[in-house]
Design a protein around this motif. Structure first.
Motif, short mmCIF file in Angstrom:
data_model
loop_
_atom_site.label_atom_id
_atom_site.label_comp_id
_atom_site.label_asym_id
_atom_site.label_seq_id
_atom_site.Cartn_x
_atom_site.Cartn_y
_atom_site.Cartn_z
N ALA A 150 0.94 -1.08 -0.27
CA ALA A 150 -0.17 0.16 0.04
C ALA A 150 0.74 0.85 -0.27
N LEU A 151 1.96 1.47 1.00
CA LEU A 151 2.86 2.49 0.97
C LEU A 151 3.92 2.57 -0.40
N ALA A 152 4.22 1.44 -0.76
CA ALA A 152 4.40 1.38 -1.89
C ALA A 152 3.34 1.62 -3.54
N SER A 153 1.99 1.89 -3.90
CA SER A 153 1.34 2.25 -4.69
C SER A 153 1.35 3.68 -5.07
N GLU A 154 0.84 3.54 -5.91
CA GLU A 154 1.23 5.70 -6.32
C GLU A 154 -0.24 6.69 -5.69
N ASP A 155 -1.06 5.83 -5.07
CA ASP A 155 -1.94 6.70 -3.74
C ASP A 155 -2.61 5.76 -3.23
N ILE A 156 -2.43 6.20 -1.72
CA ILE A 156 -2.18 4.61 -0.74
C ILE A 156 -4.21 4.80 -0.25
N GLN A 157 -4.44 6.56 -0.33
CA GLN A 157 -5.91 6.72 -0.86
C GLN A 157 -6.41 5.44 -1.52
N ARG A 158 -6.00 5.64 -2.42
CA ARG A 158 -6.85 4.87 -4.11
C ARG A 158 -7.24 3.45 -2.93
N TYR A 159 -4.94 2.82 -3.02
CA TYR A 159 -5.20 1.38 -2.82
C TYR A 159 -6.64 1.42 -2.14
N ALA A 160 -6.16 1.87 -0.55
CA ALA A 160 -7.05 1.32 0.78
C ALA A 160 -8.18 1.24 0.05
N GLY A 209 -9.22 9.05 -3.75
CA GLY A 209 -8.05 9.34 -4.03
C GLY A 209 -7.68 9.41 -5.64
N ILE A 210 -9.02 10.40 -5.66
CA ILE A 210 -9.45 11.19 -7.17
C ILE A 210 -8.78 12.53 -6.85
N PRO A 211 -9.26 13.38 -8.35
CA PRO A 211 -9.10 15.10 -8.55
C PRO A 211 -10.68 15.20 -7.83
N PRO A 212 -10.70 16.08 -7.28
CA PRO A 212 -11.82 17.10 -7.47
C PRO A 212 -12.67 17.27 -8.53
#
Length: 215
Positions: A90-100, A183-186
């Motif tokens: 998860a920490l190594a992913s591009e975006d941890i919020q999106r991963y989680a 984990g996406i843009p507004p």
């Protein structure tokens, strides 16, 4: 042997056994020996901080699909156990919020009743803001029917539009919070919300057929 923390593995195994209709006695008998050897370690500090930050919002989302509090608690707890087991990834992913979020969504949807392949939101119709603040000048049954029709249509939305609609309109989150959570843009949140609203309007308020049309 795998170098994985034993506590979340044990909890996930126990929950899976119970969901597979194994008796509590069978679970206890099968795990007594291993449970005695488990020294519950603490999750990484960053995982604990992430859980403290995200858990309330995760619970609100899960509760929309799982009105039963115990089921909801289990889904959210399992999510953080799975994240603990894959925390380095998860920490190594591009975006941890999106991963989680993907882990949470998969966990919640695996427990959500589905109808024709789409999550069933009918129970949520009984707990909408509209119904909690009933209009005294409007028939309550009519409001319930409208809510049921709305959530049947909502369940047909594409996954991300569904999540945005649920978080915005059923959890009452502002667009910026939804963007952080997913984990996406507004701008993507606003676009998904517009597309969802247009779809729902087309389903619930279709344009009247034109009488006497000529070819």
């Amino acid at each position: 042997e795998l170098g994985l923390p034993s506590s979340p593995l044990y909890r996930l195994w126990r929950q899976a056994a119970l969901e597979a209709h194994k008796s509590s006695e069978w679970v206890k008998r099968s795990s007594d020996k291993s449970a005695m050897t488990i020294v519950p370690p603490d999750p990484p500090l960053s995982h604990r901080a992430f859980r403290e930050l995200m858990e309330p919002s995760y619970f609100r989302y899960a509760h929309t699909f799982l009105p039963d509090i115990d089921q909801c608690d289990t889904a959210v707890s399992d999510t953080f156990d799975i994240l603990w087991l894959s925390w380095n990834e998860a920490l190594a992913s591009e975006d941890i919020q999106r991963y989680a979020w993907n882990v949470l969504r998969t966990t919640v949807m695996s427990r959500t009743p589905h109808l024709d392949g789409r999550p069933e939101l009918a129970p949520a119709a009984f707990d909408t803001v509209a119904l909690r603040t009933l209009d005294p000048g409007k028939d309550h049954t009519e409001q319930l029917v409208e809510s049921l029709q709305l959530f049947k249509a909502v369940s047909r939305l594409p996954d991300q539009q569904l999540d945005v609609f649920v978080l915005r309109h059923m959890c009452g989150m502002p667009p910026e919070d939804v963007a952080d959570l997913l984990g996406i843009p507004p701008a993507t949140v606003r676009s998904d919300e517009r597309h969802a609203e247009h779809f729902l309007e087309s389903v619930l308020c279709p344009p009247p057929e034109t009488e006497g049309k000529t070819s």
